[in-house]
Motif scaffolding. Structure first.
Motif, mmCIF file in Angstrom:
data_model
loop_
_atom_site.group_PDB
_atom_site.id
_atom_site.type_symbol
_atom_site.label_atom_id
_atom_site.label_comp_id
_atom_site.label_asym_id
_atom_site.label_seq_id
_atom_site.Cartn_x
_atom_site.Cartn_y
_atom_site.Cartn_z
ATOM 1 N N GLY C 14 45.860 44.548 34.123
ATOM 2 C CA GLY C 14 45.106 43.296 32.758
ATOM 3 C C GLY C 14 44.239 43.962 32.209
ATOM 4 O O GLY C 14 42.529 42.923 31.738
ATOM 5 N N ILE C 15 43.709 45.173 32.670
ATOM 6 C CA ILE C 15 42.422 46.182 31.771
ATOM 7 C C ILE C 15 42.566 45.482 29.764
ATOM 8 O O ILE C 15 41.226 45.057 29.605
ATOM 9 C CB ILE C 15 42.636 47.291 32.135
ATOM 10 N N LEU C 16 43.643 46.013 29.578
ATOM 11 C CA LEU C 16 43.165 45.127 27.967
ATOM 12 C C LEU C 16 43.182 43.873 28.052
ATOM 13 O O LEU C 16 42.224 43.821 26.937
ATOM 14 C CB LEU C 16 44.331 45.835 27.398
ATOM 15 N N PHE C 17 43.658 43.344 28.708
ATOM 16 C CA PHE C 17 43.719 41.670 27.973
ATOM 17 C C PHE C 17 42.508 41.160 28.445
ATOM 18 O O PHE C 17 41.896 40.440 27.785
ATOM 19 C CB PHE C 17 44.624 41.064 28.881
ATOM 20 N N ALA C 18 41.714 41.585 29.147
ATOM 21 C CA ALA C 18 40.427 41.554 29.709
ATOM 22 C C ALA C 18 39.428 42.168 28.248
ATOM 23 O O ALA C 18 38.451 40.870 28.294
ATOM 24 C CB ALA C 18 40.064 42.547 31.065
ATOM 25 N N ALA C 127 42.871 38.940 38.948
ATOM 26 C CA ALA C 127 41.267 39.325 39.135
ATOM 27 C C ALA C 127 40.576 40.194 38.303
ATOM 28 O O ALA C 127 39.779 39.960 38.027
ATOM 29 C CB ALA C 127 41.766 40.668 40.673
ATOM 30 N N ASN C 128 41.675 40.383 37.332
ATOM 31 C CA ASN C 128 40.362 41.052 35.943
ATOM 32 C C ASN C 128 39.620 39.668 35.118
ATOM 33 O O ASN C 128 38.204 40.170 34.980
ATOM 34 C CB ASN C 128 41.929 41.868 34.640
ATOM 35 N N ILE C 129 40.157 38.747 35.307
ATOM 36 C CA ILE C 129 39.952 37.441 34.690
ATOM 37 C C ILE C 129 38.744 36.958 35.285
ATOM 38 O O ILE C 129 37.824 36.680 35.277
ATOM 39 C CB ILE C 129 40.846 36.417 34.142
ATOM 40 N N ILE C 130 39.261 36.981 37.003
ATOM 41 C CA ILE C 130 38.007 36.789 37.669
ATOM 42 C C ILE C 130 37.020 37.631 37.736
ATOM 43 O O ILE C 130 35.183 37.603 38.033
ATOM 44 C CB ILE C 130 38.146 36.946 39.414
ATOM 45 N N LEU C 131 36.489 38.994 37.887
ATOM 46 C CA LEU C 131 35.734 39.896 37.754
ATOM 47 C C LEU C 131 35.193 39.399 36.083
ATOM 48 O O LEU C 131 33.902 39.773 36.196
ATOM 49 C CB LEU C 131 36.538 41.134 36.955
ATOM 50 N N ILE C 132 36.074 38.769 35.160
ATOM 51 C CA ILE C 132 34.954 38.437 33.486
ATOM 52 C C ILE C 132 34.157 37.320 34.044
ATOM 53 O O ILE C 132 33.511 37.256 33.876
ATOM 54 C CB ILE C 132 36.501 38.239 32.574
ATOM 55 N N GLY C 133 34.698 36.531 35.090
ATOM 56 C CA GLY C 133 33.664 35.320 35.246
ATOM 57 C C GLY C 133 32.354 35.655 35.977
ATOM 58 O O GLY C 133 31.697 35.029 35.163
ATOM 59 N N LYS C 134 32.362 36.858 36.759
ATOM 60 C CA LYS C 134 31.266 36.831 37.664
ATOM 61 C C LYS C 134 29.994 37.387 36.477
ATOM 62 O O LYS C 134 29.699 37.788 36.304
ATOM 63 C CB LYS C 134 31.812 38.293 38.767
#
Lengths: 249, 355, 177
Positions: C14-18, C127-134
């Motif tokens: 989900g890299i592109l989505f993030a 996981a991708n979006i969890i990293l965005i949250g951080k």
């Protein structure tokens, strides 16, 4: 009393074709069919590269001149843009069965609702008599000076047989214009092609066995005789596909 | 009212084309432009237009030729190797004075080359789109917004001059997403009395044809067409000039290269180098005036391209070779870095300005 | 101000989505934005990355050579990009999958076991979006309002159930210490 005259949809100018060439007959048959159906004003023709390259001067309907072999793609573009019009292509054997095989096969398999008039005279006429994809084994041409050797130059392409295997093909018939009876049958086939298009049934192709006395090095009479003795045996006449028949069953 | 949408360049172009009245799209899959075909396949189904995946690039351009002959707005798109295949059809379209839009989302070449962004089809677009004496109008978008804007403009311009118009993009602009606002459609397609749609027994038959068997007739036809080209050359050239008023080092490039060059120009300005940018928007006709206007003040020009140097020739001509014209390019799909361009600007500044 | 962000990992993470979520947030905040993906065979399961620029000025090059921020979701990506981060920049690392480390002390590195947190919370692929949250918490370059609006816009209607999952993933990342 019936008065013999040119069809209305055919320009009243001399044709440039050689004496004894079948193109003039086939042009006339197409125009007679257009007249009889009353569709000149709603027809767009697509002419090829080859001896019929200037057919736009002879057909009185609107005409688009295509690049070599591309007529079925051009016709596709036209028909998809104006689907309520009649669209036909007029192509020779080099145009349709060599450089334009892909366009012919794929427009047929898509079931493009167009009518293809295919002139098979076993030779490239306009460029002066070179081997065509339809040149018969043993036939001498400018580029097969010792006769077409299938081991070197491969075998002739039988277009009606090939095209009739495709589901999108609605009608495929091979005719000849070597005799009055055959000419009448040819006209009937061309009419059928346009009727199939009118009914929206898909791709129709009429293959016309034709003469080329100039490049065959024959008199017109001998050329007609060759159609009967050599071409018809190799390219049998008849209906190869007719979905209107199978619908009747 | 129009709102901002985040879209890929390829998709923005396709959407804008439909809004501009594109009725027929004929395409063939090739990276990095396939999104245009994919988008069109969905969009045309909704808008009642024609989407057809052709059996080849050759068939696709000839379908465009047929549709344009029938008077409708038609488009095809491809990437470099596919556009080579279309060049036959483009020549016929030009020879028949038919309007249509051709999109080239460039990738690296020659041959199969690569699939990453490139600008090595400049010659093919601006000089030699096929055999014979002809030109096509070439627009070079520099953003996703311009992918949309120029799609609309391309159709209007094609109809206005009855010419094929190419949108010369590249894999970077095609693949990237940016916000886009779709332009208002103001112009309507003109009447096309020359189109082959069936004469309904109301007029003489129309013929769409590029064959002239009498040499003088073909010569006359070409001369007439070149008179039209003179009008196009007078009316159409366009360039975006950035910080050129006092510029001493003028960087120039089109499309993606111009974006990279713009970053480098900003960095150079921050260092006190008087750098500016000329970004041609039309590649044919080439915006010669934008260069002529700067040539007295400029010390040197730097052409930045994603190629081995193709537009550089036109810059030399446009500046009448009065100033040094140097070149910096990356090719094969490598995207130049702003830092590399900046280094080259510094070098030119030292060589031609501070010397 | 300009933020240049490099996101990298395996295809399918989900890299592109993030990246698209970040770009969308920028657009909602009326900033200049660009999103540039890798494309071609790399998309189909190999390494995958994309660059996002958020700026108050028109964006020149959409390519990112020296990112202000990276998100790295596998070892090859971490190794490829960690040394390119601008001094003072940020790295957000999925420490479930990235084993490599860096001795750079001029950037802020945040290790979040995002893949494990995603599976613990029944958020497969989140996981991708969890990293965005951080990222939102530590950098403040986008607001929580914008991220929620962005997710609601981007997730296609057919997959509406994923909206709540994504919002939950943002919260997990945001609150992870």
């Amino acid at each position: 009393m019936a008065v013999y005259k040119k069809p209305e949809s055919m320009a009243d100018i001399p044709l440039h074709f050689c004496p004894g060439c079948s193109h003039g007959i086939v042009h006339r048959l197409v125009c007679e069919v257009i007249d009889e159906m009353g569709i000149e004003g709603e027809t767009v023709g697509v002419c090829p590269v080859g001896c019929a390259v200037t057919s736009y001067n002879y057909f009185n309907c609107d005409v688009v001149a295509a690049a070599h072999g591309r007529a079925p793609a051009v016709a596709t573009g036209i028909k998809r843009s104006i689907p309520d019009r009649f669209v036909f292509t007029y192509q020779g054997d080099g145009d349709l069965a060599a450089i334009g095989t892909a366009e012919a096969v794929h427009s047929a398999t898509r079931g493009e609702n167009i009518t293809v008039i295919f002139i098979n005279n076993t030779i490239y006429g306009m460029t002066g008599g070179q081997m065509a994809p339809t040149t018969l084994p043993g036939q001498v041409t400018q580029t097969t000076p010792f006769g077409r050797d299938p081991k070197v130059a491969g075998y002739p392409v039988r277009i009606c047989e090939l095209i009739s295997t495709l589901t999108g093909t609605a009608y495929a018939e091979r005719v000849s214009v070597d005799s009055p009876a055959h000419i009448n049958a040819a006209k009937k086939a061309i009419r059928k092609g346009f009727e199939v298009q009118k009914a929206g049934l898909g791709f129709s192709i009429i293959e016309v066995l034709s003469t080329c006395p100039t490049n065959w090095g024959m008199t017109p009479v001998a050329a007609v005789e060759r159609v009967r003795s050599e071409m018809i045996p190799y390219y049998p006449l008849g209906v190869y596909k007719d979905i209107t028949e199978s619908e009747k069953e | 009212m129009s709102e901002k949408k985040l879209m890929k360049g390829n998709e923005a172009l396709a959407e804008a084309a439909v809004r501009a009245g594109c009725k027929c799209y004929f395409g063939y899959p090739i990276t990095p432009q396939t999104e245009i075909a994919a988008y069109m396949s969905k969009r045309m189904a909704k808008s009642g237009g024609v989407f057809l995946q052709a059996e080849s690039e050759i068939a696709a351009i000839n379908m465009v030729y047929g549709a344009a002959s029938a008077g409708v707005r038609a488009m095809t798109s491809s990437s470099s190797p596919g556009v080579s295949l279309k060049s036959e059809g483009i020549s016929y379209i030009a020879g028949c004075d038919l309007p249509c839009v051709i999109v080239n989302v460039q990738r690296g070449g020659p041959g199969l080359g690569g699939i990453q962004p490139s600008q090595s089809d400049y010659y093919m677009a601006a000089k030699a789109g096929g055999h014979g004496d002809f030109f096509m109008i070439v627009y070079a978008p520099g953003s996703v917004q311009e992918m949309a804007d120029f799609a609309v403009r391309a159709f209007d311009t094609a109809d206005k001059y009855r010419m094929p118009v190419m949108i010369l993009s590249d894999g970077l602009l095609g693949q990237m997403m940016e916000p886009v606002v779709f332009p208002e459609i103001t112009e309507k397609a003109p009447e096309k009395p020359w189109a082959c749609v069936g004469h309904e027994n109301k007029r003489k038959h129309n013929i769409v044809n590029s064959l002239y068997l009498v040499p003088e007739d073909l010569e006359n036809s070409n001369r007439e067409r070149f008179k039209k080209y003179d009008i196009v050359k007078a009316e159409l050239p366009e360039a975006d000039c950035y910080l050129t008023e006092d510029a001493e080092i003028i960087v120039t490039g089109y499309g993606a290269s111009a974006r990279i060059a713009r970053s480098a120009v900003n960095a150079a300005r921050a260092e006190g180098i008087k750098a500016g940018l000329i970004r041609p928007i039309t590649l044919w006709p080439f915006p010669e005036k934008a260069y002529a206007d700067t040539v007295d003040r400029a010390k040197a020009y730097l052409v930045v391209e994603m190629s081995m140097g193709q537009m550089v020739d036109d810059v030399r001509l446009a500046t009448s070779c009065k100033r040094p014209v140097e070149f910096f390019g990356r090719t094969g799909g490598v995207i130049p870095k702003p830092s590399e361009v900046l280094e080259k600007i510094r070098e030119l500044d030292k060589k031609y300005n501070k010397a | 101000m300009t933020s240049e962000i490099q996101l990298a990992g395996f295809g399918g993470q989900g890299i592109l989505f993030a990246g698209k979520v970040l770009a969308y947030c920028g657009m909602l905040a009326d900033r200049e934005v660009s999103w540039l993906p890798c494309y071609g065979p790399e998309m189909r399961g190999g390494t995958c990355n994309c660059s996002v620029c958020l700026s108050d000025e028109p964006i020149g090059s959409p390519t990112v050579d020296e990112p202000d921020i990276i998100i790295a979701m596998n070892d090859p990506s971490f190794r490829k990009f960690i040394d390119t981060v601008k001094p003072g920049g940020f790295a957000f690392v999925d420490s479930t999958l990235v084993t490599a480390s860096t001795d750079r002390n001029d950037i802020k590195v945040f290790c979040v076991p995002a893949t494990r947190l995603a599976s613990d919370n029944d958020l497969a692929g989140g996981a991708n979006i969890i990293l965005i949250g951080k990222l939102i918490r530590e950098t403040g370059i986008i607001s929580m309002d914008d991220i929620e609006a962005a997710i609601r816009e981007i997730v296609p209607p057919k997959k509406a159930q994923l909206i709540e999952n994504n919002l939950k993933a943002i919260k997990i990342g945001y609150e992870f210490m």
